[in-house]
Motif scaffolding. Sequence first.
Motif, short mmCIF file in Angstrom:
data_model
loop_
_atom_site.label_atom_id
_atom_site.label_comp_id
_atom_site.label_asym_id
_atom_site.label_seq_id
_atom_site.Cartn_x
_atom_site.Cartn_y
_atom_site.Cartn_z
N ALA A 123 4.58 -56.38 7.27
CA ALA A 123 4.55 -54.92 7.24
C ALA A 123 4.05 -54.36 8.57
O ALA A 123 4.61 -53.38 9.09
N LEU A 124 3.02 -54.96 9.13
CA LEU A 124 2.48 -54.47 10.41
C LEU A 124 3.48 -54.69 11.54
O LEU A 124 3.61 -53.84 12.44
N LEU A 125 4.20 -55.79 11.50
CA LEU A 125 5.24 -56.02 12.51
C LEU A 125 6.30 -54.92 12.43
O LEU A 125 6.68 -54.33 13.46
N LEU A 126 6.76 -54.61 11.22
CA LEU A 126 7.78 -53.57 11.07
C LEU A 126 7.25 -52.20 11.46
O LEU A 126 8.00 -51.38 12.03
N ARG A 127 5.98 -51.94 11.18
CA ARG A 127 5.41 -50.63 11.58
C ARG A 127 5.53 -50.45 13.09
O ARG A 127 5.88 -49.35 13.56
N ASN A 128 5.25 -51.49 13.85
CA ASN A 128 5.33 -51.39 15.30
C ASN A 128 6.77 -51.39 15.79
O ASN A 128 7.13 -50.65 16.70
N LEU A 129 7.62 -52.20 15.16
CA LEU A 129 9.02 -52.23 15.58
C LEU A 129 9.74 -50.93 15.26
O LEU A 129 10.68 -50.54 15.98
N TYR A 130 9.33 -50.25 14.22
CA TYR A 130 9.95 -48.96 13.91
C TYR A 130 9.85 -48.00 15.09
O TYR A 130 10.82 -47.34 15.47
N ALA A 131 8.67 -47.94 15.71
CA ALA A 131 8.48 -47.05 16.85
C ALA A 131 9.34 -47.48 18.03
O ALA A 131 9.84 -46.65 18.79
N VAL A 132 9.52 -48.79 18.18
CA VAL A 132 10.36 -49.31 19.26
C VAL A 132 11.82 -48.88 19.05
O VAL A 132 12.47 -48.36 19.95
N ARG B 97 12.53 -47.41 8.11
CA ARG B 97 11.80 -46.42 7.31
C ARG B 97 11.86 -46.80 5.83
O ARG B 97 10.86 -46.67 5.11
N ARG B 98 13.00 -47.26 5.39
CA ARG B 98 13.14 -47.64 3.97
C ARG B 98 12.31 -48.88 3.67
O ARG B 98 11.64 -48.95 2.62
N ASP B 99 12.34 -49.86 4.57
CA ASP B 99 11.53 -51.06 4.37
C ASP B 99 10.03 -50.71 4.36
O ASP B 99 9.27 -51.23 3.54
N LEU B 100 9.61 -49.87 5.28
CA LEU B 100 8.20 -49.49 5.37
C LEU B 100 7.76 -48.74 4.13
O LEU B 100 6.64 -48.94 3.63
N ALA B 101 8.61 -47.88 3.61
CA ALA B 101 8.26 -47.15 2.38
C ALA B 101 8.03 -48.12 1.24
O ALA B 101 7.12 -47.93 0.42
N THR B 102 8.82 -49.17 1.18
CA THR B 102 8.65 -50.18 0.14
C THR B 102 7.38 -50.99 0.36
O THR B 102 6.57 -51.18 -0.55
N GLY C 150 4.21 -48.66 0.18
CA GLY C 150 4.09 -47.77 -0.96
C GLY C 150 4.34 -46.32 -0.61
O GLY C 150 3.98 -45.42 -1.36
N GLY C 151 4.97 -46.07 0.53
CA GLY C 151 5.28 -44.71 0.95
C GLY C 151 5.39 -44.65 2.46
O GLY C 151 4.61 -45.30 3.17
N ILE C 152 6.35 -43.88 2.97
CA ILE C 152 6.55 -43.82 4.42
C ILE C 152 5.38 -43.13 5.10
O ILE C 152 5.00 -43.50 6.22
N ASP C 153 4.76 -42.14 4.46
CA ASP C 153 3.63 -41.47 5.07
C ASP C 153 2.46 -42.42 5.24
O ASP C 153 1.74 -42.36 6.25
N VAL C 154 2.26 -43.30 4.28
CA VAL C 154 1.20 -44.30 4.39
C VAL C 154 1.48 -45.23 5.56
O VAL C 154 0.60 -45.55 6.36
N ALA C 155 2.73 -45.66 5.67
CA ALA C 155 3.10 -46.57 6.75
C ALA C 155 2.89 -45.95 8.12
O ALA C 155 2.32 -46.57 9.02
N LEU C 156 3.35 -44.71 8.29
CA LEU C 156 3.28 -44.08 9.60
C LEU C 156 1.87 -43.64 9.96
O LEU C 156 1.60 -43.29 11.12
N ALA C 157 0.97 -43.65 8.98
CA ALA C 157 -0.43 -43.36 9.27
C ALA C 157 -1.13 -44.56 9.93
O ALA C 157 -2.23 -44.41 10.47
N VAL C 158 -0.50 -45.71 9.87
CA VAL C 158 -1.07 -46.91 10.51
C VAL C 158 -0.83 -46.80 12.02
O VAL C 158 0.32 -46.73 12.45
N VAL D 201 -4.86 -52.28 10.60
CA VAL D 201 -4.11 -52.90 9.51
C VAL D 201 -4.43 -52.17 8.22
O VAL D 201 -5.56 -52.20 7.74
N ALA D 202 -3.43 -51.50 7.66
CA ALA D 202 -3.63 -50.79 6.40
C ALA D 202 -3.53 -51.76 5.24
O ALA D 202 -2.96 -52.85 5.36
N ALA D 203 -4.07 -51.36 4.10
CA ALA D 203 -3.95 -52.19 2.91
C ALA D 203 -2.50 -52.15 2.44
O ALA D 203 -1.96 -51.09 2.15
N VAL D 204 -1.87 -53.30 2.38
CA VAL D 204 -0.49 -53.41 1.93
C VAL D 204 -0.49 -53.98 0.52
O VAL D 204 -1.09 -55.02 0.28
N PRO D 205 0.15 -53.30 -0.42
CA PRO D 205 0.19 -53.84 -1.79
C PRO D 205 0.71 -55.26 -1.81
O PRO D 205 1.66 -55.60 -1.11
#
Length: 263
Positions: free
Chosen positions: A71-80, A112-117, A120-128, A251-255
């Motif tokens: 999840a953390l890898l995808l959070r960073n790659l999304y911005a890339v 964005r869809r992967d991160l939302a999954t 548990g939500g895209i806003d949570v992901a992008l807050a990381v 690192v946010a808490a990932v379900p």
Amino acid sequence: MSQHDERGGRSRHHDEPARDETASVPAPEEIRRIGLANALREVTAPLHRVAERAGVISDIVRGRSSRAAYALLLRNLYAVYDALEAGLERHRDSPAVGRLARPEVYRAEALRRDLATLYGGIDVALAVPLLPAGAEYVDAVIDAGAGDGVRLIGHAYTRYLGDLSGGQTVSRVLAQTLGLAPDARHLYAFDVVEPLDAYKERYRDAIDQAAHETERPDAILAEAMRAFRLNVALFWAVKDATEAPDTAPTVAAVPSSGTGAHQ
């Protein structure tokens, strides 16, 4: 991430090639003769091997990674990808860069869809917050889009052909080892109307054609080498952050379960 972090008495980057990005870059005429796609493959091959053994990617392909690390890898790659695709669209009318402005391979929306999954939500992901290595990668992509933007082609080659090729193996491994369902693996699902192998050949052809539309195909090769180094740094940074969460508040808490996992 320290470039001199020692594990077992050896630097984790002991096998990384030297950093002179232009030392092995052919002249523009030679690049056009052999084909830019072939030239890219040849000059980045040593770095490609390093990247395959780096940090979180090495863990993923060996089935040793975690949902949080992915999840953390995808959070960073999304911005890339977001920066890369904005740059490609901005240069859509360029005879060179426009050949690689292909929405069918763009990955930002899939991420964005992967991160939302995963979060548990895209806003949570992008807050990381981005890791420093992720922010450096984004800045490099933005820099590559300056001027005529041809250096973006080096980043497009590195990311999209990787997703179309080895990314398909990564997707299967993630399903098997982390139990990630398709709704957490959109990154590797391409909506193209032809077999992926045929599409990859057309994509390489577009890269070859781009070399004839710019006076600086050598800059594309140098930028691709830079892109591989940025990926290596990010892969290690993600591993470090998820292995030592007490020192990495990014690192946010990932379900551990949910719609994207069956555990």
